[in-house]
Structure formats: structure tokens, C-alpha cells
Design a protein around this motif. Structure first.
Motif, PDB file in Angstrom:
ATOM      1  N   UNK A 133      -2.595  32.842   1.637  1.00  0.00           N
ATOM      2  CA  UNK A 133      -3.242  33.747   0.692  1.00  0.00           C
ATOM      3  C   UNK A 133      -4.568  34.260   1.242  1.00  0.00           C
ATOM      4  N   UNK A 134      -5.279  33.388   1.926  1.00  0.00           N
ATOM      5  CA  UNK A 134      -6.593  33.781   2.446  1.00  0.00           C
ATOM      6  C   UNK A 134      -6.473  34.610   3.719  1.00  0.00           C
ATOM      7  N   UNK A 139      -7.117  41.072   5.192  1.00  0.00           N
ATOM      8  CA  UNK A 139      -6.719  42.448   5.427  1.00  0.00           C
ATOM      9  C   UNK A 139      -5.876  42.649   6.666  1.00  0.00           C
ATOM     10  N   UNK A 140      -5.338  41.560   7.220  1.00  0.00           N
ATOM     11  CA  UNK A 140      -4.513  41.700   8.423  1.00  0.00           C
ATOM     12  C   UNK A 140      -3.132  42.206   8.022  1.00  0.00           C
ATOM     13  N   UNK A 141      -2.419  42.879   8.932  1.00  0.00           N
ATOM     14  CA  UNK A 141      -1.097  43.417   8.602  1.00  0.00           C
ATOM     15  C   UNK A 141      -0.137  42.301   8.181  1.00  0.00           C
ATOM     16  N   UNK A 142       0.720  42.587   7.233  1.00  0.00           N
ATOM     17  CA  UNK A 142       1.652  41.590   6.723  1.00  0.00           C
ATOM     18  C   UNK A 142       2.557  41.039   7.818  1.00  0.00           C
ATOM     19  N   UNK A 147       2.113  34.386  11.809  1.00  0.00           N
ATOM     20  CA  UNK A 147       1.523  33.963  13.080  1.00  0.00           C
ATOM     21  C   UNK A 147       0.074  33.533  12.894  1.00  0.00           C
ATOM     22  N   UNK A 148      -0.692  34.322  12.127  1.00  0.00           N
ATOM     23  CA  UNK A 148      -2.107  34.004  11.931  1.00  0.00           C
ATOM     24  C   UNK A 148      -2.286  32.705  11.148  1.00  0.00           C
ATOM     25  N   UNK A 149      -1.518  32.543  10.066  1.00  0.00           N
ATOM     26  CA  UNK A 149      -1.620  31.319   9.265  1.00  0.00           C
ATOM     27  C   UNK A 149      -1.170  30.111  10.075  1.00  0.00           C
ATOM     28  N   UNK A 226      -9.439  38.655  12.816  1.00  0.00           N
ATOM     29  CA  UNK A 226     -10.024  39.888  12.283  1.00  0.00           C
ATOM     30  C   UNK A 226     -10.207  40.933  13.379  1.00  0.00           C
ATOM     31  N   UNK A 227     -10.513  40.493  14.606  1.00  0.00           N
ATOM     32  CA  UNK A 227     -10.682  41.430  15.713  1.00  0.00           C
ATOM     33  C   UNK A 227      -9.361  42.103  16.066  1.00  0.00           C
TER      34      UNK A 227
END
Length: 231
Positions: A133-134, A139-142, A147-149, A226-227
Motif C-alpha cells: 500500500x505504501x 506513485x510508482x507505476x503499478x 518488484x519494489x515491495x 522513487x528515482x
């Protein structure tokens, strides 16, 4: 003269699954996974094994319930203290998990079992949801959410687990600060031609704080997430 017969201590509270899990967590903290048996549990709760089996089928289910209980406490604290930004909330969540793994030496191995071997259980979805959720709120692409989480979770559990393992590896009575000082001193004496990096960070190792270092790693990952979104 009348003889006094030995009696089993009587329970003062009704036995419940919650009490069983609470006692299991206490045993795991004190004795580790090998010390958690239904026999020791019945002795601690002053009950018979049948009463425990009524609530918990086996040791595997008990370990999963203990893991879920500790994680639920971490997530409850995280929800009680909302922060202003997704980044701050991720730091709060990550540090809560870091401290929980440090406080419960058995937790790291059980989380690995739950995250890898039981993704359909209650622990994995709750942790993924809390991070996810965070990450989405950043604001990263869905298409990059998973991968990010996952990157965040892998770092959190890997770093927290290693920190807990380092603490357990110290001999009883060994002071952590003295241990780090001794290691840093040895690194400072290494051949500068072969180990220039190790010599340069020796003083940082001597003075570092584990929790601050951990959060710095979280910030590095958040900066990268974020970058990449801006790019």
C-alpha cells in the motif's frame, strides 16, 4: 498424620487459543524452537495435552500462530502511529519488524518458512499488503509494485535476520561494543594494498548503530524506487 498429596497447579483463567499462543511465544523466546513442545506447554499452562490439541492441531500450526501473533502486534503499532508520508510509514513498519526479529530470535526462521513456504497463510499477505500500500502511495507505476515491495521486504528481513544472528553469535558475556572495536582494530591493520576498502571503513564499523544503519539501507532502497519512477 495426614499426608499431603501433590497436586497439579490449577488454571485461574479459561484456556483459550490466545493464551496458548502467548505461552508458546514466551517458550520460544526463552528456549528456542527446540524448547517448544506440547509437554512443556502443558506444564506452563497447567493443563492436559487434550485441552491444547482442542485449539491447536500440531507444532507446525502452533509455530505459525506464534509468528502471526508477533507480526500482528508489529502491524498494530504501525497502524496506531500513522505518519505524514509513505516513506515515513515504510520506515516505521521496517523498524518495527527489525526490532521484533531482534527481540524474538526464532522469528526470522519462521518468517522465512511463512513467506516462502506458505504464501497463502495469514502472515505473507498481511506483510505484503502493509508494504505494498505504501509503495503504491509513492506513485510508482503499478507494473513495478510487486518488484519494489519485494525488494523492500527482502532487504528488511535479510538485514534484520543477519543482525539477530550476529547478536546470537556473540559468546555469553561478550560486550558488543568491545567486539566491534576489536574487529575494527584488526581491519585497520590489514594490508592497504590488498584491503583498501576494509581499512577505510574500519572506524565506521567501530562506532555504528545497527538500527540507524538499517534505516539508512531502507532509505537507499526508497531513493532508488522513487528515482526509477521519475526516470
Amino acid at each position: 498424620m495426614a499426608t499431603r498429596t501433590s497436586r497439579t497447579p490449577r488454571r485461574t483463567e479459561a484456556l483459550s487459543r490466545e493464551r496458548i499462543v502467548e505461552a508458546a511465544v514466551a517458550l520460544l523466546d526463552a528456549e528456542g524452537e527446540s524448547g517448544l513442545t506440547f509437554r512443556t506447554l502443558t506444564e506452563r499452562l497447567a493443563t492436559g495435552p487434550g485441552a491444547i490439541y482442542w485449539h491447536v492441531a500440531n507444532k507446525g500450526e502452533l509455530l505459525a500462530a506464534a509468528t502471526d501473533s508477533v507480526i500482528a502486534d508489529v502491524l498494530a503499532i504501525e497502524h496506531d502511529e500513522p505518519s505524514d508520508t509513505p516513506q515515513d510509514e515504510i520506515r516505521t513498519l521496517a523498524l518495527g519488524l527489525f526490532d521484533a526479529i531482534a527481540d524474538h530470535p526464532w522469528l526470522s526462521a519462521q518468517l522465512a518458512v511463512q513467506l516462502s513456504g506458505s504464501p497463502w497463510g495469514s502472515v505473507t499477505p498481511r506483510i505484503f499488503e502493509s508494504f505494498g500500500q505504501r509503495v503504491a502511495a509513492l506513485g510508482v507505476p503499478e507494473a513495478t509494485w510487486f518488484t519494489a515491495a519485494s525488494a523492500l521486504m527482502h532487504y528488511v528481513f535479510g538485514a534484520a535476520g543477519q543482525n539477530a544472528a550476529n547478536a546470537r553469535a556473540l559468546e555469553p558475556g561478550v560486550d558488543r561494543a568491545e567486539f566491534l572495536h576489536a574487529a575494527a582494530t584488526v581491519w585497520e591493520e590489514l594490508d592497504p594494498g590488498e584491503y583498501p576498502f576494509m581499512k577505510s571503513i574500519a572506524d565506521q564499523v567501530r562506532e555504528h548503530d545497527d538500527r540507524e544503519q538499517f534505516l539508512t539501507g531502507v532509505d537507499l532502497i526508497l531513493t532508488g524506487i522513487t528515482a526509477s519512477n521519475r526516470a
